[in-house]
Each structure stands twice: as structure tokens, then as C-alpha cells.
Design a protein around this motif. Structure first.
Motif, PDB file in Angstrom:
ATOM      1  N   ARG A 157       0.769  -1.126  -0.007  1.00  0.00           N
ATOM      2  CA  ARG A 157       0.012  -0.009   0.019  1.00  0.00           C
ATOM      3  C   ARG A 157       1.016   1.369  -0.169  1.00  0.00           C
ATOM      4  O   ARG A 157       0.425   2.220  -0.632  1.00  0.00           O
ATOM      5  CB  ARG A 157      -0.853   0.083   1.219  1.00  0.00           C
ATOM      6  CG  ARG A 157      -1.974  -1.110   0.969  1.00  0.00           C
ATOM      7  CD  ARG A 157      -3.034  -0.936   2.270  1.00  0.00           C
ATOM      8  NE  ARG A 157      -4.116  -1.865   2.045  1.00  0.00           N
ATOM      9  CZ  ARG A 157      -4.996  -2.296   3.131  1.00  0.00           C
ATOM     10  NH1 ARG A 157      -4.482  -2.252   4.139  1.00  0.00           N
ATOM     11  NH2 ARG A 157      -5.749  -3.348   2.655  1.00  0.00           N
ATOM     12  N   ARG A 172       1.962   1.573  -3.692  1.00  0.00           N
ATOM     13  CA  ARG A 172       1.016   2.255  -4.609  1.00  0.00           C
ATOM     14  C   ARG A 172       0.844   3.811  -4.164  1.00  0.00           C
ATOM     15  O   ARG A 172       0.402   4.636  -5.155  1.00  0.00           O
ATOM     16  CB  ARG A 172      -0.415   1.602  -3.882  1.00  0.00           C
ATOM     17  CG  ARG A 172      -1.732   2.141  -4.696  1.00  0.00           C
ATOM     18  CD  ARG A 172      -1.895   1.336  -5.998  1.00  0.00           C
ATOM     19  NE  ARG A 172      -3.433   1.613  -6.291  1.00  0.00           N
ATOM     20  CZ  ARG A 172      -3.490   2.066  -7.636  1.00  0.00           C
ATOM     21  NH1 ARG A 172      -2.433   2.026  -8.540  1.00  0.00           N
ATOM     22  NH2 ARG A 172      -4.665   2.194  -8.141  1.00  0.00           N
ATOM     23  N   LYS A 173       0.635   4.203  -2.793  1.00  0.00           N
ATOM     24  CA  LYS A 173       0.631   5.547  -2.380  1.00  0.00           C
ATOM     25  C   LYS A 173       1.722   6.433  -2.885  1.00  0.00           C
ATOM     26  O   LYS A 173       1.537   7.501  -3.400  1.00  0.00           O
ATOM     27  CB  LYS A 173       0.707   5.546  -0.897  1.00  0.00           C
ATOM     28  CG  LYS A 173       0.324   6.973  -0.326  1.00  0.00           C
ATOM     29  CD  LYS A 173       0.388   7.348   1.201  1.00  0.00           C
ATOM     30  CE  LYS A 173       0.445   8.538   1.899  1.00  0.00           C
ATOM     31  NZ  LYS A 173       0.765   8.365   3.160  1.00  0.00           N
ATOM     32  N   LYS A 174       3.118   6.029  -2.852  1.00  0.00           N
ATOM     33  CA  LYS A 174       4.076   6.649  -3.219  1.00  0.00           C
ATOM     34  C   LYS A 174       4.055   6.904  -4.935  1.00  0.00           C
ATOM     35  O   LYS A 174       4.284   8.091  -5.378  1.00  0.00           O
ATOM     36  CB  LYS A 174       5.580   5.944  -3.039  1.00  0.00           C
ATOM     37  CG  LYS A 174       6.655   6.649  -3.190  1.00  0.00           C
ATOM     38  CD  LYS A 174       6.710   8.078  -2.354  1.00  0.00           C
ATOM     39  CE  LYS A 174       7.970   8.426  -2.466  1.00  0.00           C
ATOM     40  NZ  LYS A 174       8.398   9.490  -1.433  1.00  0.00           N
ATOM     41  N   ILE A 175       3.571   5.888  -5.564  1.00  0.00           N
ATOM     42  CA  ILE A 175       3.494   5.950  -7.198  1.00  0.00           C
ATOM     43  C   ILE A 175       2.473   7.121  -7.401  1.00  0.00           C
ATOM     44  O   ILE A 175       2.636   7.848  -8.259  1.00  0.00           O
ATOM     45  CB  ILE A 175       2.956   4.544  -7.597  1.00  0.00           C
ATOM     46  CG1 ILE A 175       4.074   3.617  -7.672  1.00  0.00           C
ATOM     47  CG2 ILE A 175       2.488   4.757  -9.013  1.00  0.00           C
ATOM     48  CD1 ILE A 175       3.684   2.127  -8.206  1.00  0.00           C
ATOM     49  N   THR A 176       1.324   7.202  -6.388  1.00  0.00           N
ATOM     50  CA  THR A 176       0.489   8.193  -6.846  1.00  0.00           C
ATOM     51  C   THR A 176       0.657   9.278  -6.423  1.00  0.00           C
ATOM     52  O   THR A 176       0.472  10.552  -7.229  1.00  0.00           O
ATOM     53  CB  THR A 176      -0.952   7.734  -6.040  1.00  0.00           C
ATOM     54  OG1 THR A 176      -1.415   6.482  -6.275  1.00  0.00           O
ATOM     55  CG2 THR A 176      -2.149   8.819  -6.435  1.00  0.00           C
ATOM     56  N   GLU A 177       1.463   9.589  -5.295  1.00  0.00           N
ATOM     57  CA  GLU A 177       1.901  11.084  -4.820  1.00  0.00           C
ATOM     58  C   GLU A 177       2.951  11.450  -5.864  1.00  0.00           C
ATOM     59  O   GLU A 177       2.874  12.761  -5.888  1.00  0.00           O
ATOM     60  CB  GLU A 177       2.694  10.794  -3.597  1.00  0.00           C
ATOM     61  CG  GLU A 177       1.619  10.587  -2.368  1.00  0.00           C
ATOM     62  CD  GLU A 177       2.360  10.341  -1.164  1.00  0.00           C
ATOM     63  OE1 GLU A 177       3.872  10.334  -1.105  1.00  0.00           O
ATOM     64  OE2 GLU A 177       1.760  10.338   0.017  1.00  0.00           O
ATOM     65  N   GLY A 203       2.920  11.190  -9.150  1.00  0.00           N
ATOM     66  CA  GLY A 203       2.040  11.222 -10.107  1.00  0.00           C
ATOM     67  C   GLY A 203       2.740  10.387 -11.241  1.00  0.00           C
ATOM     68  O   GLY A 203       2.776  10.931 -12.540  1.00  0.00           O
ATOM     69  N   THR A 251       2.619   7.549 -14.032  1.00  0.00           N
ATOM     70  CA  THR A 251       1.684   6.659 -14.724  1.00  0.00           C
ATOM     71  C   THR A 251       2.374   5.297 -15.239  1.00  0.00           C
ATOM     72  O   THR A 251       3.527   5.644 -15.486  1.00  0.00           O
ATOM     73  CB  THR A 251       1.197   7.524 -15.837  1.00  0.00           C
ATOM     74  OG1 THR A 251       2.363   7.874 -16.973  1.00  0.00           O
ATOM     75  CG2 THR A 251       0.459   8.836 -15.349  1.00  0.00           C
ATOM     76  N   THR A 294      -3.416  -5.168  -3.655  1.00  0.00           N
ATOM     77  CA  THR A 294      -3.039  -3.753  -3.760  1.00  0.00           C
ATOM     78  C   THR A 294      -3.329  -3.301  -5.143  1.00  0.00           C
ATOM     79  O   THR A 294      -3.917  -2.118  -5.412  1.00  0.00           O
ATOM     80  CB  THR A 294      -1.784  -3.480  -3.337  1.00  0.00           C
ATOM     81  OG1 THR A 294      -1.715  -3.738  -1.828  1.00  0.00           O
ATOM     82  CG2 THR A 294      -1.592  -2.051  -3.312  1.00  0.00           C
ATOM     83  N   ASP A 326      -5.374  -2.291 -11.409  1.00  0.00           N
ATOM     84  CA  ASP A 326      -4.400  -1.946 -12.414  1.00  0.00           C
ATOM     85  C   ASP A 326      -4.102  -3.147 -13.459  1.00  0.00           C
ATOM     86  O   ASP A 326      -4.509  -4.214 -13.303  1.00  0.00           O
ATOM     87  CB  ASP A 326      -3.090  -1.526 -11.820  1.00  0.00           C
ATOM     88  CG  ASP A 326      -3.103  -0.470 -10.812  1.00  0.00           C
ATOM     89  OD1 ASP A 326      -3.791   0.629 -11.364  1.00  0.00           O
ATOM     90  OD2 ASP A 326      -2.660  -0.583  -9.851  1.00  0.00           O
TER      91      ASP A 326
END
Length: 102
Positions: free
Chosen positions: A15, A18-23, A25, A27, A42, A46
Motif C-alpha cells: 500500500r 501504491r501511495k508513493k506512485i500516486t503521490e 504522479g 503513470t 493492492t 491496475d
């Protein structure tokens, strides 16, 4: 290509990834992981591909990068002590790894 080498392969670590990838930005088209339950849970929404066949290449790049960075710092007498030159050298290493040169 995004490398993550932090913590165990449990659900909180997945998790965090996943959070770090989103933060950041970042893709991604496809996420390749080992067949660990935490990653499957998780990244189920995707395009997630599991199995060793896809992660071997990523692990090889990771190993090669660690080896070249260690060599650069071990041979400081032959390597520039200027931080700018270190960073440019690592940029070259990333370039060669990302574009398939060895």
C-alpha cells in the motif's frame, strides 16, 4: 521504470508503494510483481502481471545499478570527487540501463 526496494512484501508495504506512485504522479501501463498476495490485492484494479518471467529483468537491472554505484564509490582515487560529476555519471548509468545498453 520505477524501482521499489523498501520493507517486507506485506500488505502495508504494498500500500505504501501504491501511495508513493500516486503521490509522485507516476503513470504506469503495466505493473510487474511476484505472485505475493499483498501485491495482488493492492494492484488488482491496475494492469497487473505476476510471475518471475517479468521480474527477472527488473531485478537484473537493479543488481547492475547497485554494482556500478558501488564500483564508483570504491574507486574514489580514479573517480572525481566533484558531486556534479558523480551525478552526471549516474545519469549515464541510468541511460544505459533504461535503453538496453550494457
Amino acid at each position: 521504470m520505477f524501482f521499489w526496494n523498501k520493507g517486507k512484501r506485506n500488505l502495508p508495504t504494498a500500500r505504501d508503494l501504491r501511495k508513493k506512485i500516486t503521490e509522485l504522479g507516476i503513470t504506469v501501463d503495466t505493473i510487474y510483481t511476484d505472485d505475493w498476495t499483498s501485491f495482488v490485492k493492492t494492484f488488482k484494479s491496475d494492469n497487473h502481471v505476476t510471475g518471475k518471467a517479468n521480474t527477472v529483468g527488473i531485478e537484473g537491472n537493479n543488481c547492475r545499478l547497485r554494482h556500478r554505484i558501488r564500483r564508483a564509490f570504491r574507486k574514489t582515487c580514479c573517480f572525481s570527487k566533484n558531486l556534479y560529476n558523480h551525478l552526471k555519471s549516474f545519469e549515464l548509468v541510468f541511460f544505459y540501463i533504461n535503453f538496453g545498453h550494457v
